[in-house]
Design a protein around this motif. Structure first.
Motif, PDB file in Angstrom:
ATOM      1  N   ARG A   1     -10.680  28.748   8.757  1.00 38.40           N
ATOM      2  CA  ARG A   1     -10.641  27.282   8.860  1.00 38.40           C
ATOM      3  C   ARG A   1      -9.806  26.643   7.761  1.00 38.40           C
ATOM      4  O   ARG A   1      -9.575  25.436   7.789  1.00 38.40           O
ATOM      5  N   VAL A   2      -9.354  27.442   6.803  1.00 31.54           N
ATOM      6  CA  VAL A   2      -8.536  26.906   5.720  1.00 31.54           C
ATOM      7  C   VAL A   2      -7.217  26.388   6.284  1.00 31.54           C
ATOM      8  O   VAL A   2      -6.484  27.115   6.948  1.00 31.54           O
ATOM      9  N   GLY A   3      -6.914  25.125   6.034  1.00 39.20           N
ATOM     10  CA  GLY A   3      -5.667  24.542   6.509  1.00 39.20           C
ATOM     11  C   GLY A   3      -5.550  24.427   8.013  1.00 39.20           C
ATOM     12  O   GLY A   3      -4.459  24.195   8.536  1.00 39.20           O
ATOM     13  N   ALA A   4      -6.669  24.575   8.735  1.00 37.60           N
ATOM     14  CA  ALA A   4      -6.620  24.589  10.200  1.00 37.60           C
ATOM     15  C   ALA A   4      -6.980  23.249  10.835  1.00 37.60           C
ATOM     16  O   ALA A   4      -6.868  23.088  12.052  1.00 37.60           O
ATOM     17  N   ASN A   5      -7.453  22.280  10.034  1.00 37.42           N
ATOM     18  CA  ASN A   5      -7.808  20.954  10.542  1.00 37.42           C
ATOM     19  C   ASN A   5      -8.879  21.025  11.625  1.00 37.42           C
ATOM     20  O   ASN A   5      -8.848  20.281  12.599  1.00 37.42           O
TER      21      ASN A   5
ATOM     22  N   GLY B   1     -12.958  25.550   3.301  1.00 33.72           N
ATOM     23  CA  GLY B   1     -12.370  25.787   4.618  1.00 33.72           C
ATOM     24  C   GLY B   1     -12.767  24.720   5.612  1.00 33.72           C
ATOM     25  O   GLY B   1     -13.942  24.585   5.951  1.00 33.72           O
ATOM     26  N   GLY B   2     -11.793  23.940   6.061  1.00 29.62           N
ATOM     27  CA  GLY B   2     -12.026  23.010   7.155  1.00 29.62           C
ATOM     28  C   GLY B   2     -12.249  21.562   6.786  1.00 29.62           C
ATOM     29  O   GLY B   2     -12.348  20.712   7.687  1.00 29.62           O
ATOM     30  N   ILE B   3     -12.358  21.226   5.509  1.00 29.99           N
ATOM     31  CA  ILE B   3     -12.609  19.826   5.141  1.00 29.99           C
ATOM     32  C   ILE B   3     -11.361  18.998   5.441  1.00 29.99           C
ATOM     33  O   ILE B   3     -10.296  19.210   4.866  1.00 29.99           O
ATOM     34  N   ARG B   4     -11.532  18.021   6.350  1.00 29.22           N
ATOM     35  CA  ARG B   4     -10.376  17.243   6.813  1.00 29.22           C
ATOM     36  C   ARG B   4     -10.265  15.874   6.159  1.00 29.22           C
ATOM     37  O   ARG B   4      -9.155  15.359   5.964  1.00 29.22           O
ATOM     38  N   ASP B   5     -11.413  15.247   5.855  1.00 28.18           N
ATOM     39  CA  ASP B   5     -11.375  13.861   5.417  1.00 28.18           C
ATOM     40  C   ASP B   5     -12.700  13.473   4.772  1.00 28.18           C
ATOM     41  O   ASP B   5     -13.599  14.304   4.605  1.00 28.18           O
ATOM     42  N   ARG B   6     -12.803  12.201   4.429  1.00 28.72           N
ATOM     43  CA  ARG B   6     -14.012  11.689   3.783  1.00 28.72           C
ATOM     44  C   ARG B   6     -15.246  11.884   4.673  1.00 28.72           C
ATOM     45  O   ARG B   6     -16.349  12.170   4.182  1.00 28.72           O
ATOM     46  N   GLY B   7     -15.075  11.740   5.966  1.00 29.93           N
ATOM     47  CA  GLY B   7     -16.201  11.915   6.888  1.00 29.93           C
ATOM     48  C   GLY B   7     -16.804  13.309   6.792  1.00 29.93           C
ATOM     49  O   GLY B   7     -18.032  13.465   6.828  1.00 29.93           O
ATOM     50  N   ASP B   8     -15.969  14.324   6.674  1.00 34.17           N
ATOM     51  CA  ASP B   8     -16.475  15.692   6.532  1.00 34.17           C
ATOM     52  C   ASP B   8     -17.253  15.855   5.227  1.00 34.17           C
ATOM     53  O   ASP B   8     -18.289  16.535   5.188  1.00 34.17           O
TER      54      ASP B   8
ATOM     55  N   VAL C   1     -24.938  20.308   0.562  1.00 31.16           N
ATOM     56  CA  VAL C   1     -23.816  20.980  -0.096  1.00 31.16           C
ATOM     57  C   VAL C   1     -23.458  20.218  -1.372  1.00 31.16           C
ATOM     58  O   VAL C   1     -23.400  18.981  -1.377  1.00 31.16           O
ATOM     59  N   SER C   2     -23.221  20.941  -2.458  1.00 33.60           N
ATOM     60  CA  SER C   2     -22.989  20.325  -3.766  1.00 33.60           C
ATOM     61  C   SER C   2     -21.540  19.943  -4.021  1.00 33.60           C
ATOM     62  O   SER C   2     -21.260  19.120  -4.893  1.00 33.60           O
ATOM     63  N   GLY C   3     -20.611  20.558  -3.297  1.00 35.63           N
ATOM     64  CA  GLY C   3     -19.209  20.273  -3.534  1.00 35.63           C
ATOM     65  C   GLY C   3     -18.330  20.950  -2.511  1.00 35.63           C
ATOM     66  O   GLY C   3     -18.805  21.691  -1.645  1.00 35.63           O
ATOM     67  N   ALA C   4     -17.029  20.684  -2.599  1.00 38.39           N
ATOM     68  CA  ALA C   4     -16.096  21.231  -1.624  1.00 38.39           C
ATOM     69  C   ALA C   4     -14.788  21.600  -2.291  1.00 38.39           C
ATOM     70  O   ALA C   4     -14.315  20.905  -3.200  1.00 38.39           O
ATOM     71  N   LEU C   5     -14.209  22.698  -1.831  1.00 39.10           N
ATOM     72  CA  LEU C   5     -12.873  23.122  -2.245  1.00 39.10           C
ATOM     73  C   LEU C   5     -11.883  22.569  -1.226  1.00 39.10           C
ATOM     74  O   LEU C   5     -12.031  22.808  -0.021  1.00 39.10           O
ATOM     75  N   ILE C   6     -10.884  21.839  -1.710  1.00 41.52           N
ATOM     76  CA  ILE C   6      -9.997  21.106  -0.801  1.00 41.52           C
ATOM     77  C   ILE C   6      -8.551  21.226  -1.263  1.00 41.52           C
ATOM     78  O   ILE C   6      -8.263  21.144  -2.459  1.00 41.52           O
ATOM     79  N   ALA C   7      -7.650  21.369  -0.310  1.00 39.67           N
ATOM     80  CA  ALA C   7      -6.218  21.330  -0.608  1.00 39.67           C
ATOM     81  C   ALA C   7      -5.502  20.373   0.348  1.00 39.67           C
ATOM     82  O   ALA C   7      -5.045  19.302  -0.045  1.00 39.67           O
ATOM     83  N   SER C   8      -5.432  20.733   1.628  1.00 38.63           N
ATOM     84  CA  SER C   8      -4.610  19.981   2.588  1.00 38.63           C
ATOM     85  C   SER C   8      -4.944  18.499   2.629  1.00 38.63           C
ATOM     86  O   SER C   8      -4.052  17.643   2.686  1.00 38.63           O
ATOM     87  N   ALA C   9      -6.234  18.158   2.615  1.00 35.98           N
ATOM     88  CA  ALA C   9      -6.633  16.752   2.736  1.00 35.98           C
ATOM     89  C   ALA C   9      -6.210  15.923   1.530  1.00 35.98           C
ATOM     90  O   ALA C   9      -6.022  14.706   1.644  1.00 35.98           O
ATOM     91  N   LEU C  10      -6.038  16.564   0.381  1.00 40.86           N
ATOM     92  CA  LEU C  10      -5.545  15.852  -0.795  1.00 40.86           C
ATOM     93  C   LEU C  10      -4.042  15.620  -0.691  1.00 40.86           C
ATOM     94  O   LEU C  10      -3.545  14.530  -0.996  1.00 40.86           O
TER      95      LEU C  10
ATOM     96  N   GLY D   1      -3.203  12.975   1.913  1.00 44.20           N
ATOM     97  CA  GLY D   1      -3.730  11.644   1.644  1.00 44.20           C
ATOM     98  C   GLY D   1      -4.935  11.269   2.478  1.00 44.20           C
ATOM     99  O   GLY D   1      -5.424  10.137   2.396  1.00 44.20           O
ATOM    100  N   LYS D   2      -5.450  12.216   3.284  1.00 42.46           N
ATOM    101  CA  LYS D   2      -6.621  11.900   4.111  1.00 42.46           C
ATOM    102  C   LYS D   2      -7.884  11.729   3.259  1.00 42.46           C
ATOM    103  O   LYS D   2      -8.851  11.115   3.708  1.00 42.46           O
ATOM    104  N   ILE D   3      -7.872  12.314   2.073  1.00 46.08           N
ATOM    105  CA  ILE D   3      -8.874  11.999   1.065  1.00 46.08           C
ATOM    106  C   ILE D   3      -8.113  11.354  -0.087  1.00 46.08           C
ATOM    107  O   ILE D   3      -7.252  11.977  -0.712  1.00 46.08           O
ATOM    108  N   SER D   4      -8.404  10.079  -0.336  1.00 50.29           N
ATOM    109  CA  SER D   4      -7.613   9.275  -1.254  1.00 50.29           C
ATOM    110  C   SER D   4      -8.215   9.242  -2.651  1.00 50.29           C
ATOM    111  O   SER D   4      -9.347   9.683  -2.887  1.00 50.29           O
ATOM    112  N   ALA D   5      -7.469   8.661  -3.578  1.00 58.95           N
ATOM    113  CA  ALA D   5      -7.971   8.476  -4.932  1.00 58.95           C
ATOM    114  C   ALA D   5      -9.217   7.596  -4.923  1.00 58.95           C
ATOM    115  O   ALA D   5     -10.171   7.849  -5.667  1.00 58.95           O
TER     116      ALA D   5
END
Length: 235
Positions: free
Chosen positions: A166-170, A194-201, A210-219, A222-226
């Protein structure tokens, strides 16, 4: 909730992960940085938000091409207050000791790199409070000794549920798997990867503990903003 940016490094460059198929990873192109150099990408992430943790997936180490130990000081300089979580395919206590030599380093041990439970116990004994276990899954299958998944007493205080396909798979996170792991973790901190797309996720996984998330693509997209990051950090 912790949002932990991920930097995947292969052959010295930051690459964009796609469904965990590492042979298909290409140097990243992102509005956050002028190049795929680790220093540029790390500085871009620092401008986005003052992250307190950064995850380095050293794919050269994971795939046996040699570890990118020189990158850790570069990342630490860009994010001077960040704890750097490093997965370099560590499969022995001596290798763990090498990673942990950097004061800012937290060792991540993926179950895909573990051959036996005894091997894991030997590694984690080096520095239990600075070691994170990554429970690795690909295409619905657990990667590693079955006991590492089935016996939660083997887990340290921090655990990653890593769904590689699910990494980078949207496609969104695997909520059922995350719920199962959180339930069995009994107070341990569980991180989604793996799989976090946006703020909703992020809101959905927070609801199940869940205590936290590892994220790359959404950052990078810009789907997860500052602003999202500031609000999440304030909770």
């Amino acid at each position: 909730m912790d949002v932990i940016p991920v930097i995947d490094v292969a052959r010295g460059q930051v690459v964009r992960a796609v469904k965990g198929v590492r042979s298909a990873y290409q140097p990243i192109e992102t509005p956050l940085a002028p190049s795929s150099e680790p220093a540029d990408v790390a500085r871009g992430l620092a401008r986005l938000f003052p992250f307190r943790k950064l995850y380095l997936a050293d794919l050269d180490g994971i795939e046996g091409r040699g570890r990118n130990t020189h990158i850790v000081p570069v990342l630490s300089q860009a994010l001077p207050h960040a704890e750097i979580w490093i997965d370099a395919g560590t499969g022995s206590r001596s290798a763990a000791r090498t990673v942990l030599a950097a004061p800012v380093a937290t060792l991540v041990v993926g179950t895909e790199s573990i051959e036996t439970v005894h091997g894991w116990e030997d590694i984690v004994a080096e520095a239990p409070l600075r070691t994170v276990l990554s429970l690795d899954f690909r295409n619905g299958e657990f990667m590693g000794p079955d006991a590492m998944l089935n016996d939660a007493s083997l887990w340290p205080s921090r655990v990653i549920a890593m769904t590689l396909d699910r990494v980078g798979a949207n496609e969104g996170p695997d909520l059922n798997r995350l719920h199962n792991i959180v339930t069995r973790a009994k107070g341990r901190r569980v991180y989604a990867a793996g799989g976090i797309r946006d703020r909703g996720d992020l809101d959905e996984i927070r609801k199940i503990g869940v205590s936290g998330a590892l994220i790359a693509s959404a950052l990078h997209s810009g789907k997860i903003s500052a602003d999202d990051l500031k609000e999440i950090a304030g909770r």
